[in-house]
Design an enzyme around this catalytic site. Structure first.
Site, PDB file in Angstrom:
ATOM      1  N   ALA A 213       0.837  -1.148   0.069  1.00  0.00           N
ATOM      2  CA  ALA A 213       0.168  -0.016  -0.061  1.00  0.00           C
ATOM      3  C   ALA A 213       0.844   1.123   0.064  1.00  0.00           C
ATOM      4  O   ALA A 213       2.180   1.093  -0.217  1.00  0.00           O
ATOM      5  CB  ALA A 213      -0.899  -0.011   1.384  1.00  0.00           C
ATOM      6  N   ASN A 214       0.215   2.451   0.155  1.00  0.00           N
ATOM      7  CA  ASN A 214       0.918   3.586   0.368  1.00  0.00           C
ATOM      8  C   ASN A 214       0.216   4.545   1.072  1.00  0.00           C
ATOM      9  O   ASN A 214      -0.711   4.215   1.790  1.00  0.00           O
ATOM     10  CB  ASN A 214       1.301   4.388  -1.049  1.00  0.00           C
ATOM     11  CG  ASN A 214      -0.155   4.886  -1.895  1.00  0.00           C
ATOM     12  OD1 ASN A 214      -0.716   5.330  -1.187  1.00  0.00           O
ATOM     13  ND2 ASN A 214      -0.095   4.087  -2.933  1.00  0.00           N
ATOM     14  N   ARG A 215       0.876   5.709   1.557  1.00  0.00           N
ATOM     15  CA  ARG A 215       0.283   6.637   2.519  1.00  0.00           C
ATOM     16  C   ARG A 215      -0.889   7.595   2.053  1.00  0.00           C
ATOM     17  O   ARG A 215      -1.065   8.288   2.822  1.00  0.00           O
ATOM     18  CB  ARG A 215       1.249   7.450   3.270  1.00  0.00           C
ATOM     19  CG  ARG A 215       2.602   6.631   3.999  1.00  0.00           C
ATOM     20  CD  ARG A 215       3.508   7.537   4.524  1.00  0.00           C
ATOM     21  NE  ARG A 215       4.693   6.887   4.890  1.00  0.00           N
ATOM     22  CZ  ARG A 215       4.857   6.150   6.243  1.00  0.00           C
ATOM     23  NH1 ARG A 215       3.711   5.994   6.680  1.00  0.00           N
ATOM     24  NH2 ARG A 215       5.766   5.396   6.456  1.00  0.00           N
TER      25      ARG A 215
END
Ligand code: C5P
Length: 409
Positions: A213-215
């Site tokens: 995932a990412n932020r």
């Protein structure tokens, strides 16, 4: 929603002491320009009369499933079809139980069974009935079926000395909930236009429990969808996994992976403006494991990555159904303007909103953003602003551009 900005609300009035408050609800909705049509249960007519309800809606009031005249002229299916939203108020414990059980033995329940429109329930009953396990079960079941609830509120009941949770939500709260569910279609420069927005991160599975995932929080994309809606657009928001509420009046399609996001974007109706704010994962695991990967093997698992489809590029470079204006985002940590300028060319989009997402800027996941807008004419650097203001400015610019280019054509 209808093409005009008038919202059509089908109000099902249940048989509770709070039914009289529906008269005020009808009056206020009509004052705000909504069309209200009413269906009353048999029990409701013990509390309010068809005459007073009909006088306020300025329409026929429906109550009988077996009224041949009604069925021939306006059947229960048509009552549902001609509404944007069904509101059930007050919903009694009995009505909730019937809805949860799928009963359809009167006009109100037959409509509720036959409808594909959003349903908002404003329950009102004695606090003991509200806290009864059967009601709790029914409410949970109906919520999981996608039905929205407003209230009940805490307070004094009509029965002397009774207090607790069970009062019908206040009229203005019910109206606010209606706005949340179907939105208020403002007339604006984007009325009649479709805006497609992507937002949030994507989750790329490693195995059934793990993902890459990412932020990204989705805040900027959600604010853009809301801003486009506020200018009157029909908005489709394709969102990766985020913990944000749906913007009012926006069609939200939730997806997990980049591949699903691309399918949803390609399946959406033709858009006049496409704003691709999602932080799509650049790579996915080539072969996600079907079972949870176990610890204990001699070597740590090796993940082979493969590139994800580029949604922005696909939409920018397609010939059929390309939005007249395609806007991408470029989240960079260095040489922001240079990288974003190159990206505008390589992707083939019209504009790029570039921002510096270095950790110290706090932009990723935060509430503010500093954007450089890169167009064919050059670079415009905007001051630091709340994400909501960035959204409004970007969408207004896009609306102006659309108006200009459409006049030129
Ligand atoms: O290539 P990069 O990820 O930096 O580009 C960012 C822009 O491209 C954003 O608008 C993002 O939504 C879009 N994008 C996309 N599909 C991808 C990767 C990025 O739509 N697979």
């Amino acid at each position: 929603m209808t093409e005009t900005s008038q919202r059509r609300i089908l109000l099902i009035i249940g048989g509770g002491i709070a039914a009289y408050k529906c008269l005020d609800l009808i009056r206020r909705l009509r004052e705000r320009g909504d069309a209200v049509r009413c269906v009353m249960t048999k029990a409701a007519s013990q509390f309010v009369t068809k005459l007073s309800v009909g006088a306020l809606t300025n329409d026929r009031v429906f109550s009988d499933l077996f009224d041949l005249n009604d069925e021939r002229e306006i059947g229960h299916i048509r009552l549902s079809r001609e509404a944007d939203l069904i509101v059930v108020a007050p919903a009694t414990a009995d009505l909730l139980a019937k809805m949860a059980g799928g009963h359809a033995d009167d006009l109100a329940t037959a409509i509720l069974m036959a409808t594909d429109k959003p349903v908002l329930v404003a329950a009102a009953m004695n606090p003991r009935m509200w806290s009864h396990p059967a009601t709790t079960r029914n409410v949970a079941l109906l919520s999981s079926d996608g039905i929205s609830f407003v209230g009940p509120a805490a307070g004094e009941m009509a029965e002397r000395g009774e207090a607790g949770i069970g009062r019908l939500a206040e009229t203005l709260e019910i109206i606010a909930a209606i706005d949340r569910v179907i939105g208020r279609a403002a007339k604006g420069p984007l009325t009649g236009h479709h805006v497609l927005v992507t937002a949030g991160p994507t989750h790329e599975p490693i195995d059934p429990v793990r993902y890459i995932a990412n932020r990204s929080s989705g805040k900027q994309g959600y604010a853009i969808a809301a801003a486009a809606r506020a200018l009157g657009a029909d908005v489709t928001l394709v969102s990766g996994p985020v913990s944000l509420p749906d913007p009012a009046g926006v069609k939200v399609i939730r997806v997990e992976t980049a591949a699903e996001m691309l399918s949803a974007v390609l399946a959406a109706p033709h858009a006049d403006i496409g704003i691709f704010a999602a932080a799509v994962a650049d790579w996915r695991v080539a072969e996600a494991a079907d079972e949870k990967i176990k610890k204990g093997a001699a070597a740590a698992p090796q993940l082979t990555l493969t590139e994800n489809p580029d949604i922005l590029k696909t939409m920018s470079q397609r010939t059929a159904k390309r939005p007249a204006l395609v806007i991408g985002f470029a989240a960079e940590t260095e040489a922001v303007i240079a990288h974003a300028t190159a990206k505008r060319k390589s992707k083939g989009c019209d504009w790029i909103a570039a921002n510096d997402v270095s950790h110290e800027t706090g932009i990723m996941g935060g509430d503010r953003n500093t954007v450089h807008l890169i167009t064919a004419d050059g670079v415009e650097s905007w001051p630091d602003m709340a994400k909501g203001d960035v959204a409004k400015r970007l969408v207004s610019r896009a609306a102006e551009h659309l108006a200009r280019t459409q006049v030129d054509v």
